[in-house]
Design an enzyme around this catalytic site. Structure first.
Site, PDB file in Angstrom:
ATOM      1  N   LYS A   1      41.489  41.805  42.312  1.00 52.71           N
ATOM      2  CA  LYS A   1      40.701  41.125  41.173  1.00 52.71           C
ATOM      3  C   LYS A   1      41.669  40.376  39.730  1.00 52.71           C
ATOM      4  O   LYS A   1      41.738  39.513  39.107  1.00 52.71           O
ATOM      5  CB  LYS A   1      39.976  41.294  41.289  1.00 52.71           C
ATOM      6  CG  LYS A   1      38.551  42.076  41.911  1.00 52.71           C
ATOM      7  CD  LYS A   1      37.435  43.030  41.408  1.00 52.71           C
ATOM      8  CE  LYS A   1      37.654  43.942  41.048  1.00 52.71           C
ATOM      9  NZ  LYS A   1      38.310  44.987  41.471  1.00 52.71           N
TER      10      LYS A   1
ATOM     11  N   ARG B   1      28.750  44.211  38.462  1.00 60.62           N
ATOM     12  CA  ARG B   1      28.788  45.656  39.026  1.00 60.62           C
ATOM     13  C   ARG B   1      27.873  45.557  38.911  1.00 60.62           C
ATOM     14  O   ARG B   1      27.668  46.764  40.743  1.00 60.62           O
ATOM     15  CB  ARG B   1      29.632  46.319  39.046  1.00 60.62           C
ATOM     16  CG  ARG B   1      31.395  46.215  39.294  1.00 60.62           C
ATOM     17  CD  ARG B   1      31.793  47.203  37.930  1.00 60.62           C
ATOM     18  NE  ARG B   1      33.494  47.712  38.424  1.00 60.62           N
ATOM     19  CZ  ARG B   1      34.420  47.183  37.913  1.00 60.62           C
ATOM     20  NH1 ARG B   1      34.895  47.370  37.997  1.00 60.62           N
ATOM     21  NH2 ARG B   1      35.435  48.211  39.033  1.00 60.62           N
TER      22      ARG B   1
ATOM     23  N   ARG C   1      50.163  52.580  43.097  1.00 57.01           N
ATOM     24  CA  ARG C   1      49.997  51.859  41.840  1.00 57.01           C
ATOM     25  C   ARG C   1      50.644  52.818  40.155  1.00 57.01           C
ATOM     26  O   ARG C   1      50.375  54.461  39.856  1.00 57.01           O
ATOM     27  CB  ARG C   1      48.944  51.444  41.027  1.00 57.01           C
ATOM     28  CG  ARG C   1      48.852  50.365  39.781  1.00 57.01           C
ATOM     29  CD  ARG C   1      47.551  49.809  39.592  1.00 57.01           C
ATOM     30  NE  ARG C   1      46.400  50.047  39.651  1.00 57.01           N
ATOM     31  CZ  ARG C   1      45.494  49.679  39.812  1.00 57.01           C
ATOM     32  NH1 ARG C   1      45.243  48.432  39.350  1.00 57.01           N
ATOM     33  NH2 ARG C   1      44.431  50.595  39.177  1.00 57.01           N
TER      34      ARG C   1
ATOM     35  N   ARG D   1      47.476  55.466  36.145  1.00 58.66           N
ATOM     36  CA  ARG D   1      46.120  55.385  35.472  1.00 58.66           C
ATOM     37  C   ARG D   1      44.916  55.940  36.007  1.00 58.66           C
ATOM     38  O   ARG D   1      44.676  57.206  36.422  1.00 58.66           O
ATOM     39  CB  ARG D   1      45.703  53.826  36.121  1.00 58.66           C
ATOM     40  CG  ARG D   1      44.983  52.590  34.635  1.00 58.66           C
ATOM     41  CD  ARG D   1      44.579  51.336  35.453  1.00 58.66           C
ATOM     42  NE  ARG D   1      43.639  51.363  35.630  1.00 58.66           N
ATOM     43  CZ  ARG D   1      42.318  50.393  36.641  1.00 58.66           C
ATOM     44  NH1 ARG D   1      42.927  49.082  36.279  1.00 58.66           N
ATOM     45  NH2 ARG D   1      41.372  50.653  36.850  1.00 58.66           N
TER      46      ARG D   1
ATOM     47  N   ARG E   1      35.712  56.257  43.709  1.00 60.12           N
ATOM     48  CA  ARG E   1      35.536  54.545  42.446  1.00 60.12           C
ATOM     49  C   ARG E   1      35.584  53.268  44.079  1.00 60.12           C
ATOM     50  O   ARG E   1      33.970  52.431  43.295  1.00 60.12           O
ATOM     51  CB  ARG E   1      36.755  53.788  42.139  1.00 60.12           C
ATOM     52  CG  ARG E   1      37.033  54.323  40.794  1.00 60.12           C
ATOM     53  CD  ARG E   1      38.697  54.162  40.029  1.00 60.12           C
ATOM     54  NE  ARG E   1      38.957  52.816  39.726  1.00 60.12           N
ATOM     55  CZ  ARG E   1      39.561  52.769  40.286  1.00 60.12           C
ATOM     56  NH1 ARG E   1      40.792  53.738  39.850  1.00 60.12           N
ATOM     57  NH2 ARG E   1      40.884  51.542  39.868  1.00 60.12           N
TER      58      ARG E   1
HETATM   59  P1  AP5 Z   1      44.743  44.596  40.828  1.00 62.90           P
HETATM   60  O1  AP5 Z   1      45.113  43.323  40.501  1.00 62.90           O
HETATM   61  O2  AP5 Z   1      44.805  45.470  39.477  1.00 62.90           O
HETATM   62  O3  AP5 Z   1      43.064  44.798  41.396  1.00 62.90           O
HETATM   63  P2  AP5 Z   1      41.460  45.339  41.188  1.00 62.90           P
HETATM   64  O4  AP5 Z   1      41.220  44.697  42.253  1.00 62.90           O
HETATM   65  O5  AP5 Z   1      41.714  44.418  39.738  1.00 62.90           O
HETATM   66  O6  AP5 Z   1      42.163  46.765  40.806  1.00 62.90           O
HETATM   67  P3  AP5 Z   1      41.527  47.215  39.633  1.00 62.90           P
HETATM   68  O7  AP5 Z   1      41.856  49.647  39.891  1.00 62.90           O
HETATM   69  O8  AP5 Z   1      41.441  46.778  38.515  1.00 62.90           O
HETATM   70  O9  AP5 Z   1      39.643  47.417  39.770  1.00 62.90           O
HETATM   71  P4  AP5 Z   1      38.523  48.034  39.794  1.00 62.90           P
HETATM   72  O10 AP5 Z   1      37.514  47.457  39.419  1.00 62.90           O
HETATM   73  O11 AP5 Z   1      38.600  49.275  39.785  1.00 62.90           O
HETATM   74  O12 AP5 Z   1      38.974  48.261  37.890  1.00 62.90           O
HETATM   75  P5  AP5 Z   1      38.525  47.585  36.310  1.00 62.90           P
HETATM   76  O13 AP5 Z   1      39.813  47.901  35.889  1.00 62.90           O
HETATM   77  O14 AP5 Z   1      37.431  46.652  36.005  1.00 62.90           O
HETATM   78  O15 AP5 Z   1      45.499  45.029  42.158  1.00 62.90           O
HETATM   79  C1  AP5 Z   1      45.785  46.309  42.431  1.00 62.90           C
HETATM   80  C2  AP5 Z   1      47.296  46.822  43.000  1.00 62.90           C
HETATM   81  O16 AP5 Z   1      47.525  46.208  44.548  1.00 62.90           O
HETATM   82  C3  AP5 Z   1      48.429  46.196  41.618  1.00 62.90           C
HETATM   83  O17 AP5 Z   1      49.162  47.369  41.909  1.00 62.90           O
HETATM   84  C4  AP5 Z   1      48.994  45.285  42.280  1.00 62.90           C
HETATM   85  O18 AP5 Z   1      50.091  44.864  42.171  1.00 62.90           O
HETATM   86  C5  AP5 Z   1      48.169  45.290  44.242  1.00 62.90           C
HETATM   87  N1  AP5 Z   1      48.464  43.817  44.756  1.00 62.90           N
HETATM   88  C6  AP5 Z   1      46.898  42.733  44.303  1.00 62.90           C
HETATM   89  N2  AP5 Z   1      47.182  41.263  44.534  1.00 62.90           N
HETATM   90  C7  AP5 Z   1      47.906  42.122  45.861  1.00 62.90           C
HETATM   91  C8  AP5 Z   1      48.232  41.832  47.214  1.00 62.90           C
HETATM   92  N3  AP5 Z   1      47.653  40.281  47.561  1.00 62.90           N
HETATM   93  N4  AP5 Z   1      49.288  42.093  48.255  1.00 62.90           N
HETATM   94  C9  AP5 Z   1      49.570  43.694  47.223  1.00 62.90           C
HETATM   95  N5  AP5 Z   1      49.748  44.384  46.292  1.00 62.90           N
HETATM   96  C10 AP5 Z   1      48.487  43.623  45.586  1.00 62.90           C
HETATM   97  O19 AP5 Z   1      37.378  49.170  35.766  1.00 62.90           O
HETATM   98  C11 AP5 Z   1      37.874  50.474  35.669  1.00 62.90           C
HETATM   99  C12 AP5 Z   1      36.823  51.101  35.606  1.00 62.90           C
HETATM  100  O20 AP5 Z   1      35.787  50.390  34.122  1.00 62.90           O
HETATM  101  C13 AP5 Z   1      35.941  51.299  36.551  1.00 62.90           C
HETATM  102  O21 AP5 Z   1      35.888  52.057  37.144  1.00 62.90           O
HETATM  103  C14 AP5 Z   1      34.363  51.992  34.869  1.00 62.90           C
HETATM  104  O22 AP5 Z   1      33.958  52.959  35.122  1.00 62.90           O
HETATM  105  C15 AP5 Z   1      34.653  50.790  34.181  1.00 62.90           C
HETATM  106  N6  AP5 Z   1      34.202  49.050  34.160  1.00 62.90           N
HETATM  107  C16 AP5 Z   1      34.592  47.903  34.555  1.00 62.90           C
HETATM  108  N7  AP5 Z   1      34.076  46.945  34.448  1.00 62.90           N
HETATM  109  C17 AP5 Z   1      32.589  47.630  34.682  1.00 62.90           C
HETATM  110  C18 AP5 Z   1      31.413  46.972  35.042  1.00 62.90           C
HETATM  111  N8  AP5 Z   1      30.951  46.089  35.420  1.00 62.90           N
HETATM  112  N9  AP5 Z   1      30.702  47.709  34.756  1.00 62.90           N
HETATM  113  C19 AP5 Z   1      30.611  49.060  34.797  1.00 62.90           C
HETATM  114  N10 AP5 Z   1      31.219  49.751  33.886  1.00 62.90           N
HETATM  115  C20 AP5 Z   1      32.783  49.083  34.340  1.00 62.90           C
END
Ligand code: AP5
Length: 228
Positions: A18, A93, A132, A165, A176
């Site tokens: 994402k 979410r 990562r 992270r 998660r």
């Molecule tokens: P990446 O693009 O970072 O994927 P992502 O889906 O954004 O993954 P995240 O781990 O950042 O998402 P998340 O939803 O758990 O965390 P968030 O920060 O939102 O890619 C991941 C890896 O894959 C990277 O190394 C990338 O290079 C690689 N990659 C990407 N595309 C690829 C491809 N096509 N092929 C190969 N490799 C690839 O949230 C963190 C925390 O914040 C949550 O756990 C929660 O505690 C809190 N939080 C955030 N939003 C909310 C909400 N709305 N409500 C409540 N709590 C929230």
């Protein structure tokens, strides 16, 4: 076609890509990339009371309570730079957040153009997240096997030491993914019913996924308003 006015939501499990896709799409469409995860990490780094509170949930792989999350998104979507579109990454979410977003968009007289769901199998999500490494200084992303830095543990761009992270340990990643299945997966059906959902295979190379995401966003903008 004008690129202004596109409002896109990226949905998918942790690690589905994402953040990667939202950043690329925001550049193409010239609209802000709004990531609740990034907002919470910035608050955490700044040591604000909200950041201290959010950290407790994030390090355990739990969701930050709806009330707080909805509040920061509402505040962000009322800022001037979002008037001509945005990319939401990681919000909503929960069903409560989705309902709050509907309500907010109605009050702002805005319409959601497309919801893009990135699909990646669980084993690949675990591989991506546990391997990562991130640069805390410039935000660059690496993977220990598939995208390693030139010098072990050091950022290619700014030479800062790389970190894992807090929530990318194997146990927290597993949790998660369970939280995603329980709380966020129901939103797929919610947006499918609204006729705005586009499913994309997130295991393809980043540039291929990007081309499909851009096409879905533009197709969404052309869809009849009553179908959204
Ligand atoms: P990446 O693009 O970072 O994927 P992502 O889906 O954004 O993954 P995240 O781990 O950042 O998402 P998340 O939803 O758990 O965390 P968030 O920060 O939102 O890619 C991941 C890896 O894959 C990277 O190394 C990338 O290079 C690689 N990659 C990407 N595309 C690829 C491809 N096509 N092929 C190969 N490799 C690839 O949230 C963190 C925390 O914040 C949550 O756990 C929660 O505690 C809190 N939080 C955030 N939003 C909310 C909400 N709305 N409500 C409540 N709590 C929230």
């Amino acid at each position: 076609m004008s690129n202004s006015g596109l409002r896109i939501l990226l949905l998918g499990a942790p690690g589905a890509g994402k953040g990667t896709q939202a950043a690329l799409l925001a550049k193409t469409l010239k609209v802000p990339h709004i990531s609740t995860g990034d907002m919470f990490r910035a608050a955490k780094a700044a040591g604000s009371p909200m950041g201290v509170m959010a950290r407790k949930y994030m390090e355990r792989g739990e969701l930050v309570p709806d009330k707080v999350t909805i509040g920061i998104v509402e505040e962000r979507l009322k800022q001037k730079d979002t008037a001509h579109g945005w990319i939401l990454d990681g919000f909503p979410r929960t069903p409560g957040q989705a309902a709050a977003l509907d309500d907010l968009l109605a009050r702002l007289h805005q319409q959601l153009d497309a919801v893009v769901k990135l699909t990646v199998p669980r084993e690949e999500l675990i591989r991506r997240l546990t391997g990562r490494r991130v640069c805390p200084d410039c935000g660059a992303n690496y993977h220990v096997d598939s995208a390693p830095p030139k010098k072990d543990g050091v950022c290619d761009r700014c030479a800062h030491a790389l970190e894992q992270r807090e929530d990318d340990s194997e146990a927290t990643v597993m949790h998660r993914l369970d939280v995603y299945n329980e709380s966020t997966r129901p939103l797929i059906a919610f947006y499918e019913k609204k006729g705005v959902l586009h499913r994309i295979d997130g295991t393809q190379p980043v540039n291929v996924v990007n081309a499909e995401v851009v096409a879905a966003a533009r197709a969404g903008a052309k869809a009849p308003v009553k179908a959204r």
